[in-house]
Design a protein around this motif. Structure first.
Motif, short mmCIF file in Angstrom:
data_model
loop_
_atom_site.label_atom_id
_atom_site.label_comp_id
_atom_site.label_asym_id
_atom_site.label_seq_id
_atom_site.Cartn_x
_atom_site.Cartn_y
_atom_site.Cartn_z
N ALA A 111 -8.44 -8.88 0.89
CA ALA A 111 -8.18 -7.75 0.01
C ALA A 111 -6.69 -7.56 -0.18
CB ALA A 111 -8.78 -6.46 0.59
N VAL A 112 -6.35 -7.06 -1.36
CA VAL A 112 -5.00 -6.56 -1.60
C VAL A 112 -5.15 -5.05 -1.82
CG1 VAL A 112 -2.94 -6.68 -3.04
CG2 VAL A 112 -4.30 -8.75 -2.64
N ALA A 113 -4.41 -4.29 -1.05
CA ALA A 113 -4.53 -2.82 -1.10
C ALA A 113 -3.14 -2.26 -1.37
CB ALA A 113 -5.09 -2.30 0.21
N SER A 114 -2.85 -2.02 -2.65
CA SER A 114 -1.50 -1.62 -3.03
C SER A 114 -1.31 -0.11 -2.87
CB SER A 114 -1.23 -2.01 -4.48
OG SER A 114 -1.32 -3.41 -4.62
N SER A 115 -0.21 0.28 -2.29
CA SER A 115 0.14 1.71 -2.12
C SER A 115 -1.08 2.50 -1.66
CB SER A 115 0.69 2.30 -3.42
OG SER A 115 1.84 1.62 -3.81
N ALA A 116 -1.71 1.99 -0.61
CA ALA A 116 -2.98 2.55 -0.16
C ALA A 116 -2.76 3.59 0.93
CB ALA A 116 -3.87 1.44 0.38
N PRO A 117 -2.98 4.88 0.63
CA PRO A 117 -2.90 5.87 1.69
C PRO A 117 -4.06 5.66 2.68
CG PRO A 117 -2.82 6.90 -0.48
CD PRO A 117 -3.25 5.48 -0.67
N LEU A 118 -3.75 5.71 3.96
CA LEU A 118 -4.81 5.63 4.97
C LEU A 118 -4.86 6.88 5.83
CD1 LEU A 118 -4.47 1.88 6.02
CD2 LEU A 118 -6.28 2.91 4.66
N ASP A 119 -3.74 7.61 5.88
CA ASP A 119 -3.74 8.92 6.55
C ASP A 119 -3.87 9.96 5.47
OD1 ASP A 119 -3.32 8.28 9.25
OD2 ASP A 119 -1.20 7.87 8.84
#
Ligand code: NAG
Ligand code: NAG
Ligand code: NAG
Ligand code: NAG
Ligand code: NAG
Length: 517
Positions: A206-214
């Motif tokens: 996967a590519v997860a661009s500018s992905a907030p996780l919190d």
């Protein structure tokens, strides 16, 4: 590959399209919780790439999905829209999926060959799909977005939809040992990252661009980044924004001052003495803050004619430092006018909390607008935030350049007013905590084969992960001087220097995921 000459293209077409397509609803601010109200995080770009569209090889279809993926006794289904682009396929079972999020999906991201992931699709000979998110556009589990139906509009449901979708496409297209890779930016970046964590068997990477996780409830850190970018751009700029917001906050404290605000800005409508409420004042500042947010969030991105044409931190600072205008509040008005103009938005400054709430409380999908579901998407995004994501962008960080102007209570009240008394502070807080516990947040993110690019100027980057796991190919990338999802857009002359080498790193990871390295 020949580099697209964006400068020339935007010169030729930019102005034309900027004028031709107003983006925001007149009663809405330009951005709501960081989402452009007229188009979402990613849809932008339509305005200047449309003439390039080539629909050969493109199909739009629907797939049947369960309304509630987690209730075996509920057999209700809905039609989820997807696009298939067969333009690049070499029939090698390499399949790319662009995950869409908090906006109606359009042809833009599935057919503009300049976007990075489509350039990579061409390189690898991939079959390409784009999946609309439930409750957006025309993918509607219920005929409207009223309570309680809207409760099925969640991240977990969306992830389960993606899993079902991939299974269904494997059957429909007879893919043999397929190698799926998901892509997504911003909230869909979160989905792309979490899909790898929750459904690792479905994809190879996967590519997860500018992905907030919190997904932070009181997301005051956003303002921290904005003020850092202002300061790094120019200390005077920080001083002038600070002074202007100090002066405006002071004016907001009494009626005489409020009447002065009326004279500074083209408020629509102006404040009416004895009638304006605290919500109106909060709304004024939230909207004003959102004008600044939007510029910094996309600064120096190759996203559209506006960002390439100078809608960035540097020009904003030139406006705020304008030596020919002695009054800093007039400079703010000039800045607002410039932003509206660059975005092709209606002139003036939306200034009615109740007008805005009328639009956001309307649970009917808009089918008459240019992109059906476009206005409803604002409510959909607010639901995602009010229900589980949080990301309420306050200025609750103590001493800061935007002062104590945008409070958590303002957003909580909006949530309650839109979705009912049940959706109050306790509900929102608890659901937000549950989301982070359920998925682990950024420090407990556990997956293999994911690239997580993130821009140092993007206010959202502080919610991303920096936990790198080289053995499992979990690769966070911090791109210096770049903003939100900048790695996804076409390269352009003069873009942040750190982008090219990071795109190259993403490409190398894709090669690895596909066993070509
Ligand atoms: C198909 O590929 C060609 C060549 O790259 C491009 O010009 C065209 O826009 C693409 N069409 C779609 C639907 O992707
Ligand atoms: C603020 O901008 C509006 C245009 O939206 C303009 O009409 C007005 O004169 C400006 N106000 C000041 C004080 O410059
Ligand atoms: C709600 O939205 C629908 C679709 O855009 C529109 O037709 C209707 O007039 C709106 N209702 C109200 C009360 O504004
Ligand atoms: C990741 O971020 C945390 C919190 O900001 C910090 O303490 C830690 O040193 C960072 N780790 C790396 C590898 O950069
Ligand atoms: C995925 C990623 O690159 N995360 C970065 C985002 O921003 C944080 C905070 O600055 C960095 O520590 C991460 O490396």
């Amino acid at each position: 590959m020949k580099l697209f000459n964006f400068k020339l293209f935007s010169l030729l077409l930019g102005t034309l399209f900027l004028i031709a397509e107003p983006a925001r609803h007149p009663h809405l601010p330009p951005y709501l919780l960081g989402r452009p109200t007229g188009s979402g995080f990613l849809k932008h770009g339509d305005r200047f790439v449309k003439p390039e569209f080539n629909t050969v090889g493109l199909t739009l279809k629907t797939v049947s999905q369960k309304v509630d993926n987690f209730d075996p006794s509920n057999n209700a289904v809905y039609n989820q829209r997807y696009w298939y682009n067969s333009n690049y396929t070499k029939n090698n079972n390499i399949v790319f999926l662009m995950i869409q999020g908090e906006s109606p999906a359009t042809e833009t991201w599935i057919s503009n060959p300049k976007y990075q992931y489509l350039q990579w699709a061409a390189h690898f000979g991939a079959d390409v799909f784009q999946l609309e998110h439930r409750c957006f556009g025309q993918s509607r589990p219920f005929p409207d977005t009223s309570m309680p139906g809207i409760k099925v509009c969640t991240m977990s449901q969306a992830l389960a939809d993606i899993d079902n979708f991939i299974k269904q496409m494997n059957i429909d297209h007879n893919f043999l040992n397929p190698k799926w890779i998901t892509f997504g930016g911003s909230y869909p970046g979160t989905l792309s990252a979490l899909f790898r964590q929750e459904y690792p068997q479905a994809t190879v990477g996967a590519v997860a661009s500018s992905a907030p996780l919190d997904w932070t409830l009181d997301f005051y850190e956003y303002a921290l980044v904005v003020e850092d970018v202002l300061r790094q751009t120019n200390q005077d700029c920080w001083n002038n924004v600070n002074l202007a917001f100090q002066n405006m906050q002071q004016l907001s404290l009494d009626t005489a001052g409020i009447l002065q605000l009326n004279t500074y800005f083209n408020l629509q409508p102006p404040f009416v003495p004895n009638q304006y409420t605290q919500h109106d004042i909060d709304n004024f500042f939230a909207n004003l803050y959102s004008f600044f947010q939007g510029v910094i969030q996309y600064t120096y991105d190759g996203r559209n004619a506006a960002t390439i044409g100078g809608l960035n931190a540097k020009t904003l600072c030139d406006k705020m430092n304008d030596p020919s205008e002695p009054d800093v509040i007039v400079r703010v008005n000039n800045t607002v006018n410039w932003i509206n103009n660059m975005n092709g938005d209606p002139i003036g400054f939306p200034n009615s909390y109740s007008d805005m709430m009328k639009v956001l409380s309307n649970a009917t999908y808009d089918d008459e607008s240019a992109v059906p579901g476009d206005i409803a998407a604002n409510r959909g995004w607010m639901w995602l935030c009010c229900n589980e994501l949080g990301a309420l962008q306050t200025t609750d960080l103590g001493r800061n350049v935007f002062q104590q102007t945008v409070t958590l209570g303002y957003f909580i009240d909006m949530c309650t007013e839109m979705f009912g008394p049940e959706i109050g502070i306790q509900y929102i807080r608890d659901n937000n905590i549950n989301t982070n516990e359920k998925y682990g947040g950024s420090s407990n993110y556990k997956a293999t084969n994911v690239v997580l690019p993130n821009g140092s100027y993007d206010p959202w980057h502080v919610l991303g992960t920096n936990v790198s796991d080289p053995i499992n190919h979990v690769t966070p990338l911090l791109i210096q001087g770049a903003a939100h999802c900048s790695d996804m857009y076409p390269a352009y002359d003069g873009e942040p220097a750190d982008l090219a080498h990071n795109r190259d790193r993403i490409f190398k990871e894709l090669q690895y995921f596909l066993g070509q390295q």
